[in-house]
Design an enzyme around this catalytic site. Structure first.
Site, PDB file in Angstrom:
ATOM      1  N   ALA A  36       0.664  -1.074   0.065  1.00 19.37           N
ATOM      2  CA  ALA A  36      -0.092   0.137  -0.070  1.00 19.37           C
ATOM      3  C   ALA A  36       0.859   1.107  -0.027  1.00 19.37           C
ATOM      4  CB  ALA A  36      -0.944  -0.195   1.172  1.00 19.37           C
ATOM      5  N   GLY A  84       0.837  -4.843   0.835  1.00 17.24           N
ATOM      6  CA  GLY A  84      -0.571  -5.144   0.092  1.00 17.24           C
ATOM      7  C   GLY A  84      -0.256  -5.917  -1.228  1.00 17.24           C
ATOM      8  N   GLU A 113      -0.629  -9.240  -0.581  1.00 16.17           N
ATOM      9  CA  GLU A 113      -2.129  -9.501  -0.464  1.00 16.17           C
ATOM     10  C   GLU A 113      -2.635  -9.538  -1.808  1.00 16.17           C
ATOM     11  OE1 GLU A 113      -1.750  -6.255   2.429  1.00 16.17           O
ATOM     12  OE2 GLU A 113      -2.572  -7.602   4.019  1.00 16.17           O
ATOM     13  N   GLU A 118       4.711  -5.202   7.101  1.00 14.05           N
ATOM     14  CA  GLU A 118       4.080  -3.866   7.793  1.00 14.05           C
ATOM     15  C   GLU A 118       4.449  -3.519   9.142  1.00 14.05           C
ATOM     16  OE1 GLU A 118       2.797  -6.364   5.903  1.00 14.05           O
ATOM     17  OE2 GLU A 118       1.007  -5.638   4.574  1.00 14.05           O
TER      18      GLU A 118
HETATM   19  N1  CAA Z   1       4.715   3.115  -0.555  1.00 14.51           N
HETATM   20  C1  CAA Z   1       4.835   4.449  -1.164  1.00 14.51           C
HETATM   21  N2  CAA Z   1       6.302   4.464  -1.783  1.00 14.51           N
HETATM   22  C2  CAA Z   1       6.920   3.719  -1.920  1.00 14.51           C
HETATM   23  C3  CAA Z   1       6.769   2.145  -1.349  1.00 14.51           C
HETATM   24  C4  CAA Z   1       5.302   2.054  -0.539  1.00 14.51           C
HETATM   25  N3  CAA Z   1       5.021   1.052  -0.306  1.00 14.51           N
HETATM   26  N4  CAA Z   1       7.733   1.238  -1.605  1.00 14.51           N
HETATM   27  C5  CAA Z   1       8.596   1.885  -2.347  1.00 14.51           C
HETATM   28  N5  CAA Z   1       8.177   3.471  -2.397  1.00 14.51           N
HETATM   29  C6  CAA Z   1       8.917   4.344  -3.372  1.00 14.51           C
HETATM   30  C7  CAA Z   1      10.055   4.695  -2.366  1.00 14.51           C
HETATM   31  O1  CAA Z   1       9.548   5.726  -1.262  1.00 14.51           O
HETATM   32  C8  CAA Z   1      11.006   5.433  -3.456  1.00 14.51           C
HETATM   33  O2  CAA Z   1      10.390   6.558  -3.607  1.00 14.51           O
HETATM   34  P1  CAA Z   1      11.644   7.889  -3.698  1.00 14.51           P
HETATM   35  O3  CAA Z   1      12.436   7.727  -5.006  1.00 14.51           O
HETATM   36  O4  CAA Z   1      10.625   9.180  -3.993  1.00 14.51           O
HETATM   37  O5  CAA Z   1      12.130   8.000  -2.375  1.00 14.51           O
HETATM   38  C9  CAA Z   1      10.911   4.486  -4.752  1.00 14.51           C
HETATM   39  O6  CAA Z   1       9.564   3.895  -4.370  1.00 14.51           O
HETATM   40  C10 CAA Z   1      11.878   3.481  -4.569  1.00 14.51           C
HETATM   41  O7  CAA Z   1      11.963   2.709  -3.336  1.00 14.51           O
HETATM   42  P2  CAA Z   1      13.397   2.485  -2.809  1.00 14.51           P
HETATM   43  O8  CAA Z   1      14.131   3.577  -3.097  1.00 14.51           O
HETATM   44  O9  CAA Z   1      13.080   2.249  -1.409  1.00 14.51           O
HETATM   45  O10 CAA Z   1      13.781   1.303  -3.611  1.00 14.51           O
HETATM   46  P3  CAA Z   1      14.884   0.175  -2.932  1.00 14.51           P
HETATM   47  O11 CAA Z   1      15.083  -0.526  -4.016  1.00 14.51           O
HETATM   48  O12 CAA Z   1      15.922   0.772  -2.197  1.00 14.51           O
HETATM   49  O13 CAA Z   1      13.992  -0.849  -1.943  1.00 14.51           O
HETATM   50  C11 CAA Z   1      12.041  -2.012  -1.176  1.00 14.51           C
HETATM   51  C12 CAA Z   1      12.996  -1.524  -2.465  1.00 14.51           C
HETATM   52  C13 CAA Z   1      12.554  -2.895  -0.112  1.00 14.51           C
HETATM   53  C14 CAA Z   1      10.617  -2.427  -1.680  1.00 14.51           C
HETATM   54  C15 CAA Z   1      11.746  -0.427  -0.326  1.00 14.51           C
HETATM   55  O14 CAA Z   1      11.235   0.359  -1.231  1.00 14.51           O
HETATM   56  C16 CAA Z   1      10.671  -1.078   0.589  1.00 14.51           C
HETATM   57  O15 CAA Z   1      10.714  -1.346   1.792  1.00 14.51           O
HETATM   58  N6  CAA Z   1       9.234  -0.604   0.508  1.00 14.51           N
HETATM   59  C17 CAA Z   1       8.215  -0.554   1.427  1.00 14.51           C
HETATM   60  C18 CAA Z   1       7.552  -2.050   1.663  1.00 14.51           C
HETATM   61  C19 CAA Z   1       6.716  -2.029   2.664  1.00 14.51           C
HETATM   62  O16 CAA Z   1       6.810  -1.677   3.876  1.00 14.51           O
HETATM   63  N7  CAA Z   1       5.187  -2.420   2.373  1.00 14.51           N
HETATM   64  C20 CAA Z   1       4.206  -2.511   3.089  1.00 14.51           C
HETATM   65  C21 CAA Z   1       3.389  -1.291   2.990  1.00 14.51           C
HETATM   66  S1  CAA Z   1       1.906  -1.152   4.186  1.00 14.51           S
HETATM   67  C22 CAA Z   1       0.862  -2.191   3.594  1.00 14.51           C
HETATM   68  O17 CAA Z   1       1.060  -2.670   2.406  1.00 14.51           O
HETATM   69  C23 CAA Z   1      -0.321  -2.299   4.355  1.00 14.51           C
HETATM   70  C24 CAA Z   1      -1.150  -3.412   3.759  1.00 14.51           C
HETATM   71  O18 CAA Z   1      -1.368  -4.386   4.476  1.00 14.51           O
HETATM   72  C25 CAA Z   1      -2.257  -3.195   2.840  1.00 14.51           C
END
Ligand code: CAA
Length: 258
Positions: free
Chosen positions: A65, A109, A112, A132
């Site tokens: 998400a 998400g 999911e 999460e």
């Molecule tokens: N939401 C918003 N933006 C996101 C995102 C997310 N879930 N995941 C990645 N992005 C964005 C980053 O902020 C970044 O944007 P900027 O360049 O503007 O800073 C861009 O995508 C590239 O991401 P990274 O620089 O972090 O890329 P990476 O290769 O270094 O890392 C990753 C990749 C490990 C997937 C890392 O991006 C990450 O950990 N993302 C979040 C994963 C996460 O926590 N997901 C769960 C979300 S909560 C949820 O989903 C609730 C639910 O149950 C529905």
């Protein structure tokens, strides 16, 4: 229809939806989920389409998400919007089969949404996880429920409590994905699989999907009864007559989807 966060194409009898927010690793913002629902509605209504493939990029199916969209929300906001449930469940109400073709990250998400599809074909670089907890929240679109049914309590609990990612190999061993294919072959393979499904009788395909899904909801006894009744109802289709006649006459069936 013009979409901003997804690409929508047809490939013969298959509808292809590609999540397309590369700058955010396909983070599932509300407009994307809305567009996904609209694309699914259109494919459901299109009699030429027999199956749907949902995919992302080589780097990310979806990284969850949209954290930036969520971060400022209050309890009242998410409660009143029914945040996450609202719109996301459309994937699970689709009557035509939806295959998730997953490469790269399928996190939060993203994992999911993949699990809401009917089955997952994974590229060898796929990574599945429910991270999460690392951002102070928990799965909100089925991560604690569907993942547990797929891989069992021990693995699901560990993944949800630690945020650890599963490789494609581990996901296949655990039963989360149906098959792993080389990254370069992922889309071709998923489209071929979807085309094969679309070549079968549409009503019977929908009956099979309904029956397998029923196994999650009811006891074995009730499920077997449901299956037998639906099996009986295939005999009311022209396609059952055609399929069995074609077998006896040693020819390919010509299903007319009725
Ligand atoms: N939401 C918003 N933006 C996101 C995102 C997310 N879930 N995941 C990645 N992005 C964005 C980053 O902020 C970044 O944007 P900027 O360049 O503007 O800073 C861009 O995508 C590239 O991401 P990274 O620089 O972090 O890329 P990476 O290769 O270094 O890392 C990753 C990749 C490990 C997937 C890392 O991006 C990450 O950990 N993302 C979040 C994963 C996460 O926590 N997901 C769960 C979300 S909560 C949820 O989903 C609730 C639910 O149950 C529905």
């Amino acid at each position: 229809m013009a979409y901003e966060n997804i690409l929508v194409e047809t490939r013969g009898s298959v509808g292809l939806i590609t999540l397309n927010r590369p700058k955010a690793l396909n983070a599932l913002c509300t407009p994307l989920i809305r567009e996904l629902g609209q694309a699914l509605d259109a494919f459901e209504a299109d009699a030429e389409i027999g199956a749907i493939v949902l995919t992302g990029s080589e780097k990310a199916f979806a990284a969850g998400a949209d954290i930036k969209e969520m971060s400022g929300k209050s309890y009242m906001d998410v409660y009143m919007e029914d945040f996450i449930t609202n719109g996301w469940e459309r994937i699970t109400t689709c009557r035509k089969p939806v295959i998730a073709a997953v490469a790269g990250y399928a996190l939060g998400g993203g994992c999911e949404v993949a699990m809401m599809c009917d089955f997952i074909i994974a590229a060898d670089n796929a990574r599945f996880g429910q991270p999460e907890i690392t951002i102070g929240t928990m799965p909100g679109a089925g991560g604690t429920q569907r993942l547990t049914r797929f891989v069992g309590k021990s693995k699901a609990m560990e993944m949800c409590l630690t945020g650890r990612q599963m490789t494609a190999e581990e996901a296949e061993r655990a039963g989360l994905v149906s098959r792993i294919v080389p990254l370069a072959d992922l889309l071709d393979d998923a489209l071929k699989t979807a085309t094969r499904i679309a070549s079968m009788s549409r009503p019977v395909v929908m009956m099979v999907k309904e029956s397998v899904n029923r196994s999650y909801e009811v006891s074995l006894k009730e499920g077997l009864l449901f299956e037998r009744r639906v099996f009986h109802s295939t005999f009311a289709t022209e396609d059952q007559k055609e399929g069995m006649a074609a077998f006896v006459e040693k020819r390919q069936p010509n299903f007319r989807h009725r």
